[in-house]
Design a protein around this motif. Sequence first.
Motif, PDB file in Angstrom:
ATOM      1  N   ASN A   5       0.831  -1.201   0.000  1.00 52.82           N
ATOM      2  CA  ASN A   5       0.000   0.000   0.000  1.00 52.82           C
ATOM      3  C   ASN A   5       0.864   1.249   0.000  1.00 52.82           C
ATOM      4  OD1 ASN A   5      -2.303  -1.550   0.123  1.00 52.82           O
ATOM      5  ND2 ASN A   5      -2.364  -1.541   2.348  1.00 52.82           N
ATOM      6  N   ARG A   6       2.118   1.054  -0.326  1.00 56.93           N
ATOM      7  CA  ARG A   6       3.044   2.176  -0.300  1.00 56.93           C
ATOM      8  C   ARG A   6       2.717   3.178  -1.378  1.00 56.93           C
ATOM      9  NH1 ARG A   6       8.845  -0.473  -0.373  1.00 56.93           N
ATOM     10  NH2 ARG A   6       9.269   1.605  -1.090  1.00 56.93           N
ATOM     11  N   GLU A   7       2.828   4.439  -1.003  1.00 55.15           N
ATOM     12  CA  GLU A   7       2.635   5.502  -1.974  1.00 55.15           C
ATOM     13  C   GLU A   7       3.957   5.758  -2.686  1.00 55.15           C
ATOM     14  OE1 GLU A   7       0.888   8.967  -0.266  1.00 55.15           O
ATOM     15  OE2 GLU A   7      -0.496   7.792   0.950  1.00 55.15           O
ATOM     16  N   PRO A   8       3.890   6.257  -3.899  1.00 55.43           N
ATOM     17  CA  PRO A   8       5.143   6.549  -4.599  1.00 55.43           C
ATOM     18  C   PRO A   8       5.941   7.631  -3.870  1.00 55.43           C
ATOM     19  CG  PRO A   8       3.234   7.266  -5.895  1.00 55.43           C
ATOM     20  CD  PRO A   8       2.721   6.593  -4.668  1.00 55.43           C
ATOM     21  N   MET A   9       7.247   7.547  -4.031  1.00 57.08           N
ATOM     22  CA  MET A   9       8.129   8.537  -3.410  1.00 57.08           C
ATOM     23  C   MET A   9       7.827   9.915  -3.994  1.00 57.08           C
ATOM     24  SD  MET A   9      10.310   7.171  -1.246  1.00 57.08           S
ATOM     25  CE  MET A   9      11.702   8.245  -1.256  1.00 57.08           C
ATOM     26  N   PRO A  10       7.790  10.950  -3.153  1.00 51.90           N
ATOM     27  CA  PRO A  10       7.556  12.296  -3.687  1.00 51.90           C
ATOM     28  C   PRO A  10       8.738  12.743  -4.533  1.00 51.90           C
ATOM     29  CG  PRO A  10       8.100  12.395  -1.363  1.00 51.90           C
ATOM     30  CD  PRO A  10       7.973  10.938  -1.726  1.00 51.90           C
ATOM     31  N   GLU A  11       8.459  13.573  -5.485  1.00 54.20           N
ATOM     32  CA  GLU A  11       9.515  14.111  -6.341  1.00 54.20           C
ATOM     33  C   GLU A  11      10.402  15.034  -5.519  1.00 54.20           C
ATOM     34  OE1 GLU A  11      10.086  13.853  -9.759  1.00 54.20           O
ATOM     35  OE2 GLU A  11       8.586  12.285  -9.930  1.00 54.20           O
ATOM     36  N   LEU A  12      11.690  14.921  -5.699  1.00 54.84           N
ATOM     37  CA  LEU A  12      12.622  15.817  -5.031  1.00 54.84           C
ATOM     38  C   LEU A  12      12.667  17.139  -5.783  1.00 54.84           C
ATOM     39  CD1 LEU A  12      15.524  13.344  -4.256  1.00 54.84           C
ATOM     40  CD2 LEU A  12      13.795  14.201  -2.687  1.00 54.84           C
ATOM     41  N   PRO A  13      12.953  18.228  -5.078  1.00 54.08           N
ATOM     42  CA  PRO A  13      13.064  19.507  -5.789  1.00 54.08           C
ATOM     43  C   PRO A  13      14.168  19.426  -6.828  1.00 54.08           C
ATOM     44  CG  PRO A  13      13.668  19.743  -3.461  1.00 54.08           C
ATOM     45  CD  PRO A  13      13.234  18.327  -3.681  1.00 54.08           C
ATOM     46  N   ASN A  14      14.057  20.268  -7.804  1.00 57.65           N
ATOM     47  CA  ASN A  14      15.047  20.264  -8.880  1.00 57.65           C
ATOM     48  C   ASN A  14      16.373  20.813  -8.379  1.00 57.65           C
ATOM     49  OD1 ASN A  14      13.245  19.234 -10.683  1.00 57.65           O
ATOM     50  ND2 ASN A  14      12.594  21.220 -11.454  1.00 57.65           N
ATOM     51  N   ALA A  15      17.163  19.933  -7.799  1.00 56.04           N
ATOM     52  CA  ALA A  15      18.497  20.308  -7.335  1.00 56.04           C
ATOM     53  C   ALA A  15      19.508  19.614  -8.230  1.00 56.04           C
ATOM     54  CB  ALA A  15      18.693  19.877  -5.888  1.00 56.04           C
ATOM     55  N   GLU A  16      20.491  20.357  -8.633  1.00 60.59           N
ATOM     56  CA  GLU A  16      21.499  19.751  -9.497  1.00 60.59           C
ATOM     57  C   GLU A  16      22.361  18.785  -8.682  1.00 60.59           C
ATOM     58  OE1 GLU A  16      25.175  21.994 -10.552  1.00 60.59           O
ATOM     59  OE2 GLU A  16      24.139  23.652  -9.559  1.00 60.59           O
ATOM     60  N   HIS A  17      22.755  17.710  -9.310  1.00 61.02           N
ATOM     61  CA  HIS A  17      23.669  16.766  -8.660  1.00 61.02           C
ATOM     62  C   HIS A  17      25.074  17.334  -8.783  1.00 61.02           C
ATOM     63  CE1 HIS A  17      25.695  13.150  -7.428  1.00 61.02           C
ATOM     64  NE2 HIS A  17      26.446  13.237  -8.509  1.00 61.02           N
ATOM     65  N   VAL A  18      25.753  17.417  -7.640  1.00 64.33           N
ATOM     66  CA  VAL A  18      27.117  17.930  -7.633  1.00 64.33           C
ATOM     67  C   VAL A  18      28.016  16.823  -7.102  1.00 64.33           C
ATOM     68  CG1 VAL A  18      28.660  19.706  -6.757  1.00 64.33           C
ATOM     69  CG2 VAL A  18      26.257  20.256  -7.185  1.00 64.33           C
ATOM     70  N   PRO A  19      28.981  16.375  -7.906  1.00 62.28           N
ATOM     71  CA  PRO A  19      29.891  15.328  -7.442  1.00 62.28           C
ATOM     72  C   PRO A  19      30.669  15.777  -6.206  1.00 62.28           C
ATOM     73  CG  PRO A  19      30.169  15.753  -9.801  1.00 62.28           C
ATOM     74  CD  PRO A  19      29.269  16.815  -9.258  1.00 62.28           C
ATOM     75  N   ALA A  20      31.043  14.814  -5.381  1.00 65.05           N
ATOM     76  CA  ALA A  20      31.774  15.106  -4.150  1.00 65.05           C
ATOM     77  C   ALA A  20      33.054  15.892  -4.431  1.00 65.05           C
ATOM     78  CB  ALA A  20      32.100  13.810  -3.415  1.00 65.05           C
ATOM     79  N   GLU A  21      33.752  15.542  -5.488  1.00 65.79           N
ATOM     80  CA  GLU A  21      34.995  16.235  -5.820  1.00 65.79           C
ATOM     81  C   GLU A  21      34.751  17.725  -6.061  1.00 65.79           C
ATOM     82  OE1 GLU A  21      33.926  13.493  -7.372  1.00 65.79           O
ATOM     83  OE2 GLU A  21      35.368  11.981  -6.717  1.00 65.79           O
ATOM     84  N   GLU A  22      33.615  18.037  -6.683  1.00 63.92           N
ATOM     85  CA  GLU A  22      33.285  19.434  -6.943  1.00 63.92           C
ATOM     86  C   GLU A  22      32.930  20.163  -5.647  1.00 63.92           C
ATOM     87  OE1 GLU A  22      32.489  23.085  -8.784  1.00 63.92           O
ATOM     88  OE2 GLU A  22      33.727  21.378  -9.358  1.00 63.92           O
ATOM     89  N   LEU A  23      32.208  19.491  -4.755  1.00 64.02           N
ATOM     90  CA  LEU A  23      31.887  20.100  -3.459  1.00 64.02           C
ATOM     91  C   LEU A  23      33.159  20.403  -2.673  1.00 64.02           C
ATOM     92  CD1 LEU A  23      28.816  17.964  -2.350  1.00 64.02           C
ATOM     93  CD2 LEU A  23      28.809  20.337  -3.139  1.00 64.02           C
ATOM     94  N   VAL A  24      34.109  19.481  -2.709  1.00 64.58           N
ATOM     95  CA  VAL A  24      35.393  19.683  -2.029  1.00 64.58           C
ATOM     96  C   VAL A  24      36.096  20.898  -2.613  1.00 64.58           C
ATOM     97  CG1 VAL A  24      37.699  18.710  -1.696  1.00 64.58           C
ATOM     98  CG2 VAL A  24      35.683  17.289  -1.344  1.00 64.58           C
ATOM     99  N   ARG A  25      36.107  20.998  -3.934  1.00 61.89           N
ATOM    100  CA  ARG A  25      36.765  22.132  -4.590  1.00 61.89           C
ATOM    101  C   ARG A  25      36.079  23.442  -4.213  1.00 61.89           C
ATOM    102  NH1 ARG A  25      36.224  25.645  -8.136  1.00 61.89           N
ATOM    103  NH2 ARG A  25      34.229  24.945  -8.960  1.00 61.89           N
TER     104      ARG A  25
END
Length: 65
Positions: A5-25
């Motif tokens: 009876n699970r409901e579908p997961m809600p859509e996440l806001p439109n956030a860009e995916h940022v790789p960990a290496e980029e976050l570190v930089r």
Amino acid sequence: MTTSNREPMPELPNAEHVPAEELVRRQGAQPIDSVAAMARPDLFETDEELDEFLAEIYAARRADV
């Protein structure tokens, strides 16, 4: 037989995916040269304060056992 009876997961806001290496930089993080660089000898003012902290940690870990 199983049903769901699970409901579908809600859509996440439109956030860009940022790789960990980029976050570190972006954050200017630097690698740790040694464990000594992480030491905080003044974190606890007394041995008793450290003992109290450790006792609380141990008690919290055992609370769900």
